[in-house]
Structure formats: C-alpha cells, structure tokens
Design a protein around this motif. Structure first.
Motif, PDB file in Angstrom:
ATOM      1  N   GLY A 175      41.173  41.260  25.614  1.00 37.96           N
ATOM      2  CA  GLY A 175      40.544  40.894  26.889  1.00 37.96           C
ATOM      3  C   GLY A 175      41.076  40.390  27.875  1.00 37.96           C
ATOM      4  O   GLY A 175      42.248  40.792  28.203  1.00 37.96           O
ATOM      5  N   PHE A 176      40.680  39.265  28.484  1.00 43.71           N
ATOM      6  CA  PHE A 176      41.255  38.609  29.722  1.00 43.71           C
ATOM      7  C   PHE A 176      41.624  37.388  29.871  1.00 43.71           C
ATOM      8  O   PHE A 176      40.472  36.729  29.346  1.00 43.71           O
ATOM      9  N   ASN A 177      42.304  36.524  30.433  1.00 40.63           N
ATOM     10  CA  ASN A 177      42.185  35.246  30.669  1.00 40.63           C
ATOM     11  C   ASN A 177      42.667  34.922  32.006  1.00 40.63           C
ATOM     12  O   ASN A 177      43.441  35.528  32.750  1.00 40.63           O
ATOM     13  N   THR A 178      42.248  33.550  32.579  1.00 45.17           N
ATOM     14  CA  THR A 178      42.697  33.129  33.588  1.00 45.17           C
ATOM     15  C   THR A 178      43.119  31.713  33.172  1.00 45.17           C
ATOM     16  O   THR A 178      42.214  30.785  32.729  1.00 45.17           O
ATOM     17  N   THR A 179      44.108  31.061  33.962  1.00 46.84           N
ATOM     18  CA  THR A 179      44.418  29.876  33.813  1.00 46.84           C
ATOM     19  C   THR A 179      44.662  29.276  35.169  1.00 46.84           C
ATOM     20  O   THR A 179      45.437  29.462  35.903  1.00 46.84           O
ATOM     21  N   VAL A 180      44.112  27.897  35.436  1.00 43.11           N
ATOM     22  CA  VAL A 180      44.009  27.355  36.899  1.00 43.11           C
ATOM     23  C   VAL A 180      44.077  26.028  36.576  1.00 43.11           C
ATOM     24  O   VAL A 180      43.048  25.481  35.835  1.00 43.11           O
ATOM     25  N   ALA A 181      44.355  24.976  37.424  1.00 44.27           N
ATOM     26  CA  ALA A 181      44.148  23.390  37.450  1.00 44.27           C
ATOM     27  C   ALA A 181      43.054  23.321  38.353  1.00 44.27           C
ATOM     28  O   ALA A 181      42.879  23.877  39.496  1.00 44.27           O
ATOM     29  N   GLY A 182      42.236  22.387  38.106  1.00 44.50           N
ATOM     30  CA  GLY A 182      41.200  21.728  38.872  1.00 44.50           C
ATOM     31  C   GLY A 182      40.451  22.899  39.453  1.00 44.50           C
ATOM     32  O   GLY A 182      39.950  23.850  38.802  1.00 44.50           O
ATOM     33  N   TYR A 183      40.071  22.721  40.925  1.00 45.23           N
ATOM     34  CA  TYR A 183      39.232  23.659  41.439  1.00 45.23           C
ATOM     35  C   TYR A 183      39.949  24.891  41.987  1.00 45.23           C
ATOM     36  O   TYR A 183      39.115  25.394  42.938  1.00 45.23           O
ATOM     37  N   GLY A 184      40.992  25.373  41.465  1.00 49.94           N
ATOM     38  CA  GLY A 184      41.539  26.035  42.328  1.00 49.94           C
ATOM     39  C   GLY A 184      41.110  27.513  42.093  1.00 49.94           C
ATOM     40  O   GLY A 184      40.175  27.759  41.237  1.00 49.94           O
ATOM     41  N   ASP A 185      41.497  28.627  42.989  1.00 54.36           N
ATOM     42  CA  ASP A 185      40.723  29.762  42.691  1.00 54.36           C
ATOM     43  C   ASP A 185      41.470  30.619  41.601  1.00 54.36           C
ATOM     44  O   ASP A 185      42.434  30.409  41.357  1.00 54.36           O
ATOM     45  N   SER A 186      40.373  31.279  40.832  1.00 57.84           N
ATOM     46  CA  SER A 186      40.641  31.792  39.618  1.00 57.84           C
ATOM     47  C   SER A 186      40.200  33.118  39.316  1.00 57.84           C
ATOM     48  O   SER A 186      40.726  33.446  38.044  1.00 57.84           O
ATOM     49  N   GLY A 187      39.559  33.498  39.843  1.00 56.16           N
ATOM     50  CA  GLY A 187      39.016  34.706  39.396  1.00 56.16           C
ATOM     51  C   GLY A 187      39.534  35.917  39.589  1.00 56.16           C
ATOM     52  O   GLY A 187      40.655  36.430  40.249  1.00 56.16           O
ATOM     53  N   MET A 188      39.726  36.870  38.745  1.00 56.87           N
ATOM     54  CA  MET A 188      40.074  38.283  38.299  1.00 56.87           C
ATOM     55  C   MET A 188      38.978  39.251  38.094  1.00 56.87           C
ATOM     56  O   MET A 188      38.438  38.893  37.107  1.00 56.87           O
ATOM     57  N   THR A 189      38.935  40.319  38.811  1.00 52.22           N
ATOM     58  CA  THR A 189      37.901  41.244  38.762  1.00 52.22           C
ATOM     59  C   THR A 189      38.555  42.610  37.957  1.00 52.22           C
ATOM     60  O   THR A 189      39.672  42.984  38.202  1.00 52.22           O
ATOM     61  N   TYR A 190      37.766  43.092  36.852  1.00 50.98           N
ATOM     62  CA  TYR A 190      38.291  44.382  36.039  1.00 50.98           C
ATOM     63  C   TYR A 190      37.141  45.353  36.049  1.00 50.98           C
ATOM     64  O   TYR A 190      35.726  45.151  36.080  1.00 50.98           O
TER      65      TYR A 190
END
Length: 240
Positions: A175-190
């Motif tokens: 699958g997929f993961n996203t790592t981000v601190a706080g309210y930073g932008d984080s999305g990635m589309t597949y």
C-alpha cells in the motif's frame, strides 16, 4: 529515513488478510476501498521519536474514515493523507499507512511487486511512499520490506526466498503511506494499482506515467542557454 516501528503496524483485530490463493490484486479509478486498512503511527514533530501509540481503522468502501486518512476523489482515485483530527495535533507527526494484506506460506517464495500510478504534484512538507512490507505473523519486520518514494517512482518489489519462509508464514502488506508533522499538506493520489507475485515492472521503468495537467515543463540549463541564443539570433535577423 523515518524510524520504523513494526509493533505499531496494525492490531490483530483489524487484519483483513487475503489468502495465499488470492495474492494478485488490481484496483483502478471507480473501484471502492473494500478490504483496505488504515494504521497511523504517532511521532514527535521530528517524525523520528515514537510517541508510543498507534491506531487502526477499517476503511469504509467509500473511503471516508472520520473524513480523514483516505478518500476517493471526485474522479474516483485513491487519496491517502494524514489524520488531522488526532487529538494531539498539531504537536505531533503522523505516519498514515493505507494497505491490504496477504498471508504467504512455504512454497510462495518469489518477488512481490506493487505497481501504482501516483498523480502529481507532490505536496511540500510531506513524505509519501509506496511499500511492500514483509512481516512475521507477530508483526515484526523481517528486513525484507521495500519502499519507493512517490510520485517519483511507481513500482516497488520485495523478494522472499524459500529460507525466509522456513520459520513459518509471513504477512505481506502492500500500500501507501504519508508522513507529515502537524497540519502540513500530506495527500498523495493513486490510480491503476496492481500487486502480485512475479508482476512485471511498468513499461515506464519506475517513473510515474501520470502527469500534472497544471505543471510547467522545466528545461535543463544548457537548453535555456540554447533557447536564449536562438531568440537572439532571430532578433538579429529581423533587424537586418
């Protein structure tokens, strides 16, 4: 590189594993998210020091999990992003994993590949990856797991030898993961997701075939000088 805590991958109650007879899997825009699982690991804002907790979701077919973590876009693509509703926000970093799982047994050795089409652009401040995690039945990392940064890559493969199965069955999560601190932008589309043993790499050679319709082409420096020279030459000819 982010520190990986195998013990926080997923709780046993949340597992929706496919059998070894159902290892091949495909998904494309318009399909729902039945069978996908989400698990979130929490870190300090350095995205390295574990907060010592994590939590799992069974993803709804339509994708919404408290309106966070993963959704289907208007076009039907899969969008993986952070849980902004975590009560410890904004002073944390979250690693959101969205995946499916297969159980493999002795005789199932081989190369297990995940292909996907990440849709650019990448978001500033986020760390997004495709993965094939190879775990023991107790969720310990075997050291065979593989990751590929997206959207720069659209294929990742983990190799499992007969000796790796000698001690018992293994869990393979893809699958997929996203790592981000706080309210930073984080999305990635597949889109166009495919997983299987012996699956061929995409013809694009590992770079995403998806394009950003709003993107501006970037020319190398030598091309910029050449273009400037051509424009200057055209100007001289017009004056003559």
């Amino acid at each position: 590189m982010k520190k990986f805590f195998a013990s926080l991958i997923v709780s046993a109650a949340a597992v929706g594993a496919m059998s070894a007879q159902a290892q091949d899997y495909t998904w494309s825009a318009g399909d729902d998210l039945t069978g996908w699982i989400a698990y979130i690991n929490a870190f300090d804002v350095d995205c390295t020091t574990s907060r010592g907790y994590g939590y799992s979701y069974t993803v709804n077919p339509g994708g919404a999990v408290d309106d966070q973590v993963v959704q289907l876009t208007a076009e039907g693509y899969m969008n993986v992003y952070s849980n902004y509703n975590d009560g410890n926000q904004p002073n944390i970093c979250l690693e959101t994993n969205v995946y499916r799982e297969v159980i493999i047994t002795a005789g199932d050795e081989g190369d297990y590949r995940l292909n996907a089409e990440p849709i650019p652009p990448a978001l500033v401040g986020s760390d997004t990856k495709a993965f094939v995690k190879v775990l023991t039945m107790g969720y310990a990392d075997t050291g065979l797991s593989a990751y590929a940064v997206t959207p720069g890559n659209n294929s990742v493969v983990a190799s499992i030898a007969p000796a790796d199965l000698a001690a018992g069955d293994l869990r393979v999560q893809f699958g997929f993961n996203t790592t981000v601190a706080g309210y930073g932008d984080s999305g990635m589309t597949y889109d166009n997701i495919a997983f299987g043993k012996g699956l061929a790499a995409p013809s694009s050679g590992g770079s995403s075939a998806a394009t950003d319709p709003t993107g501006i082409p970037v020319l190398p420096l030598w091309a910029l000088f050449g273009l400037a020279g051509l424009i200057g030459l055209m100007g001289l000819r017009r004056k003559s």
